[in-house]
Write a protein that holds these residues in place. Structure first.
Motif, PDB file in Angstrom:
ATOM      1  N   LYS A   1      38.712  62.146  24.091  1.00  0.00           N
ATOM      2  CA  LYS A   1      39.820  62.076  24.430  1.00  0.00           C
ATOM      3  C   LYS A   1      40.220  64.006  25.242  1.00  0.00           C
ATOM      4  O   LYS A   1      38.559  65.025  25.115  1.00  0.00           O
ATOM      5  CB  LYS A   1      40.661  63.211  23.256  1.00  0.00           C
ATOM      6  N   CYS A   2      40.335  63.523  26.431  1.00  0.00           N
ATOM      7  CA  CYS A   2      40.044  64.814  27.529  1.00  0.00           C
ATOM      8  C   CYS A   2      41.082  65.470  27.948  1.00  0.00           C
ATOM      9  O   CYS A   2      42.215  65.294  27.242  1.00  0.00           O
ATOM     10  CB  CYS A   2      39.372  64.151  28.581  1.00  0.00           C
ATOM     11  N   SER A   3      41.614  66.356  27.846  1.00  0.00           N
ATOM     12  CA  SER A   3      42.702  67.512  28.575  1.00  0.00           C
ATOM     13  C   SER A   3      43.053  67.495  29.701  1.00  0.00           C
ATOM     14  O   SER A   3      43.722  68.501  30.885  1.00  0.00           O
ATOM     15  CB  SER A   3      42.280  69.480  28.388  1.00  0.00           C
ATOM     16  N   VAL A   4      42.377  66.317  30.835  1.00  0.00           N
ATOM     17  CA  VAL A   4      42.986  66.225  32.217  1.00  0.00           C
ATOM     18  C   VAL A   4      43.650  64.923  32.438  1.00  0.00           C
ATOM     19  O   VAL A   4      43.747  64.781  31.213  1.00  0.00           O
ATOM     20  CB  VAL A   4      41.787  66.524  33.390  1.00  0.00           C
ATOM     21  N   ASP A   5      44.370  65.003  33.933  1.00  0.00           N
ATOM     22  CA  ASP A   5      44.726  63.829  33.932  1.00  0.00           C
ATOM     23  C   ASP A   5      44.609  62.346  34.553  1.00  0.00           C
ATOM     24  O   ASP A   5      43.178  62.680  34.267  1.00  0.00           O
ATOM     25  CB  ASP A   5      46.275  64.127  34.902  1.00  0.00           C
ATOM     26  N   LYS A   6      45.389  61.753  34.143  1.00  0.00           N
ATOM     27  CA  LYS A   6      44.493  59.909  34.788  1.00  0.00           C
ATOM     28  C   LYS A   6      43.891  60.103  35.871  1.00  0.00           C
ATOM     29  O   LYS A   6      42.581  59.823  36.500  1.00  0.00           O
ATOM     30  CB  LYS A   6      45.876  59.070  34.277  1.00  0.00           C
ATOM     31  N   ASP A   7      44.324  60.504  36.925  1.00  0.00           N
ATOM     32  CA  ASP A   7      43.705  60.866  38.237  1.00  0.00           C
ATOM     33  C   ASP A   7      42.096  61.324  38.513  1.00  0.00           C
ATOM     34  O   ASP A   7      41.555  60.390  39.262  1.00  0.00           O
ATOM     35  CB  ASP A   7      44.602  61.502  39.026  1.00  0.00           C
TER      36      ASP A   7
ATOM     37  N   ASP B   1      47.452  47.759  30.733  1.00  0.00           N
ATOM     38  CA  ASP B   1      48.002  48.459  29.111  1.00  0.00           C
ATOM     39  C   ASP B   1      47.729  47.037  27.788  1.00  0.00           C
ATOM     40  O   ASP B   1      47.731  47.352  26.340  1.00  0.00           O
ATOM     41  CB  ASP B   1      49.634  48.218  28.931  1.00  0.00           C
ATOM     42  N   VAL B   2      47.982  45.534  28.762  1.00  0.00           N
ATOM     43  CA  VAL B   2      47.032  44.235  27.782  1.00  0.00           C
ATOM     44  C   VAL B   2      45.866  45.233  27.693  1.00  0.00           C
ATOM     45  O   VAL B   2      45.331  44.413  25.649  1.00  0.00           O
ATOM     46  CB  VAL B   2      47.884  43.376  28.264  1.00  0.00           C
TER      47      VAL B   2
ATOM     48  N   GLY C   1      48.243  61.283  27.355  1.00  0.00           N
ATOM     49  CA  GLY C   1      47.958  60.773  26.092  1.00  0.00           C
ATOM     50  C   GLY C   1      48.606  58.916  27.335  1.00  0.00           C
ATOM     51  O   GLY C   1      47.762  57.745  26.433  1.00  0.00           O
ATOM     52  N   GLU C   2      47.487  58.863  28.197  1.00  0.00           N
ATOM     53  CA  GLU C   2      47.636  57.642  29.310  1.00  0.00           C
ATOM     54  C   GLU C   2      46.273  57.477  28.303  1.00  0.00           C
ATOM     55  O   GLU C   2      45.211  57.933  28.537  1.00  0.00           O
ATOM     56  CB  GLU C   2      47.480  57.363  30.713  1.00  0.00           C
ATOM     57  N   LYS C   3      45.725  55.417  28.372  1.00  0.00           N
ATOM     58  CA  LYS C   3      44.685  55.608  28.454  1.00  0.00           C
ATOM     59  C   LYS C   3      43.377  54.482  29.389  1.00  0.00           C
ATOM     60  O   LYS C   3      44.390  54.003  30.375  1.00  0.00           O
ATOM     61  CB  LYS C   3      44.270  54.691  27.011  1.00  0.00           C
ATOM     62  N   VAL C   4      42.628  54.743  29.398  1.00  0.00           N
ATOM     63  CA  VAL C   4      41.512  54.466  30.402  1.00  0.00           C
ATOM     64  C   VAL C   4      40.430  53.635  30.119  1.00  0.00           C
ATOM     65  O   VAL C   4      39.208  54.714  29.047  1.00  0.00           O
ATOM     66  CB  VAL C   4      41.260  55.679  31.334  1.00  0.00           C
ATOM     67  N   PRO C   5      39.709  52.034  29.973  1.00  0.00           N
ATOM     68  CA  PRO C   5      39.319  51.916  29.340  1.00  0.00           C
ATOM     69  C   PRO C   5      37.628  52.226  29.843  1.00  0.00           C
ATOM     70  O   PRO C   5      38.190  51.879  31.176  1.00  0.00           O
ATOM     71  CB  PRO C   5      39.896  50.681  29.336  1.00  0.00           C
ATOM     72  N   PHE C   6      36.422  52.993  29.345  1.00  0.00           N
ATOM     73  CA  PHE C   6      35.111  52.382  29.753  1.00  0.00           C
ATOM     74  C   PHE C   6      34.312  51.709  29.177  1.00  0.00           C
ATOM     75  O   PHE C   6      34.728  51.215  28.409  1.00  0.00           O
ATOM     76  CB  PHE C   6      34.756  53.734  30.522  1.00  0.00           C
TER      77      PHE C   6
ATOM     78  N   ALA D   1      35.086  51.618  25.404  1.00  0.00           N
ATOM     79  CA  ALA D   1      34.794  52.801  24.982  1.00  0.00           C
ATOM     80  C   ALA D   1      36.888  53.175  26.010  1.00  0.00           C
ATOM     81  O   ALA D   1      36.620  52.486  26.796  1.00  0.00           O
ATOM     82  CB  ALA D   1      34.773  54.139  25.772  1.00  0.00           C
ATOM     83  N   ILE D   2      37.463  54.322  25.095  1.00  0.00           N
ATOM     84  CA  ILE D   2      38.633  54.729  25.690  1.00  0.00           C
ATOM     85  C   ILE D   2      38.620  56.015  26.048  1.00  0.00           C
ATOM     86  O   ILE D   2      38.788  56.393  24.961  1.00  0.00           O
ATOM     87  CB  ILE D   2      39.660  54.129  24.229  1.00  0.00           C
ATOM     88  N   ILE D   3      39.464  56.315  27.174  1.00  0.00           N
ATOM     89  CA  ILE D   3      39.435  57.854  26.952  1.00  0.00           C
ATOM     90  C   ILE D   3      40.208  58.501  27.080  1.00  0.00           C
ATOM     91  O   ILE D   3      41.649  57.274  28.295  1.00  0.00           O
ATOM     92  CB  ILE D   3      38.421  58.166  29.285  1.00  0.00           C
TER      93      ILE D   3
END
Length: 331
Positions: free
Chosen positions: A77-83, A177-178, A42-47, A35-37
């Motif tokens: 896609k969410c409307s909050v930041d990465k932290d 990133d990779v 526009g930053e991406k977080v894997p889960f 999963a990619i959030i």
């Protein structure tokens, strides 16, 4: 036979142990991300979809943008930041919120929005995942003893099994990133490589189906008492064989502790080796103290045959230092 719980409840890797630090997960289980959030920046977080399904159900209805039919990867896609996203994911895995964080209230609000409550973090949902038909199982346990394969979530078994973690371990260290790039290009997802563990191929045959199912249940619930209660000596030996072949560290620790009740010159090598693989330092120390206590009468050649050379040399070095320090000081 009756068996008692190991003295140290954290023996071996388990979902409780490994989820306490997401860096551990990223290091050895990154190949299982599916999963990619994407954050508001526009930053991406894997889960993992498994934990989103059970622990953040509202994400599926409100934040899911697409799910690639070929790779199985889900995009959110969410409307909050990465932290804030990371704070929420940490809670899902650990049940802990950093109340000293300046984003604490925002993380709490985001958790409510995605359907995560105090009963929606991993500890309380693992039981629902056992042999579930959730479309997310990606591994099958098969055996000639079973009439049908048992579906398992690979990430759950990998939390326990050193053998599977080594099999899934990336060959090179990759930055976040990779990891994201590989996921998006479908190089890293688990769904492209369906996996099966056939116990027969490990030399484990004629196993009672109830024992295999009880072991699978244990992988999720981690109730060692429930697994061991009522097992005959022969069942216990089969369980230990499976534990050793798949390197299920908590099962190996139980075996090491059972054997250590009758520690002697003929089995110290086996006990130390099992305890070392299970990361059971208490039993390792017990073996070392046994060697120290019997240093003057131990047959060093017989001892050497029981250990790998590097381990034997290390033990000998420790024993020599210990015995040197026990000698009376020369005035």
């Amino acid at each position: 036979m009756s068996s008692s719980r190991p003295a140290n409840p954290n023996l071996g890797k388990s979902i409780r142990f490994i989820k306490d630090n997401r860096d551990d997960i990223q290091g050895c289980l990154s190949s299982l991300y599916d999963a990619i959030i994407e954050t508001q920046n526009g930053e991406k977080v894997p889960f993992y979809q498994l934990f989103i399904n059970y622990n953040a159900p509202e994400m599926l209805s409100s934040l899911l943008k697409k799910k690639d039919k070929t790779s199985g990867i889900a995009y959110f896609k969410c409307s909050v930041d990465k932290d804030i996203v990371n704070g929420a994911l940490d809670y899902i895995l650990t049940g802990k919120l950093n109340k000293e964080s300046q984003d604490y209230r925002k993380v709490e609000e985001f958790l409510r929005d995605i359907g995560t409550t105090t009963t929606k973090w991993v500890k309380y949902t693992l039981g629902k995942m056992v042999m579930a038909s959730d479309g997310l199982t990606d591994l099958k346990i098969t055996s000639s003893s079973l009439t049908e394969a048992i579906p398992v979530h690979r990430i759950i078994l990998a939390c326990h099994s050193l053998w599977l973690r080594k099999k899934l371990q990336p060959t090179t260290t990759r930055t976040l990133d990779v990891l994201i790039k590989n996921l998006q290009s479908k190089k890293d997802n688990s769904f492209q490589q369906p996996m099966e563990i056939n116990l027969d191929e490990f030399g484990i045959k004629n196993t009672k189906p109830q024992l295999i199912k009880a072991l699978v249940k244990y992988l999720y619930l981690e109730d060692i008492d429930a697994l061991l209660i009522g097992l005959s000596d022969s069942d216990l030996e089969v369980l230990f064989e499976i534990g050793n072949k798949l390197e299920i560290q908590s099962i190996m620790a139980v075996e090491a502790r059972k054997l250590a009740k009758n520690l002697n010159m003929s089995n110290i090598g086996k006990i130390y080796t099992i305890a070392y693989q299970a990361e059971d330092t208490e039993i390792q120390e017990q073996v070392i103290h046994y060697i120290w206590a019997n240093w003057s009468t131990i047959d060093k050649k017989q001892l050497e045959k029981q250990f790998e050379k590097s381990v034997f040399n290390k033990l000998m070095g420790i024993a020599e230092i210990y015995n040197f320090n026990r000698r009376p000081a020369v005035l």
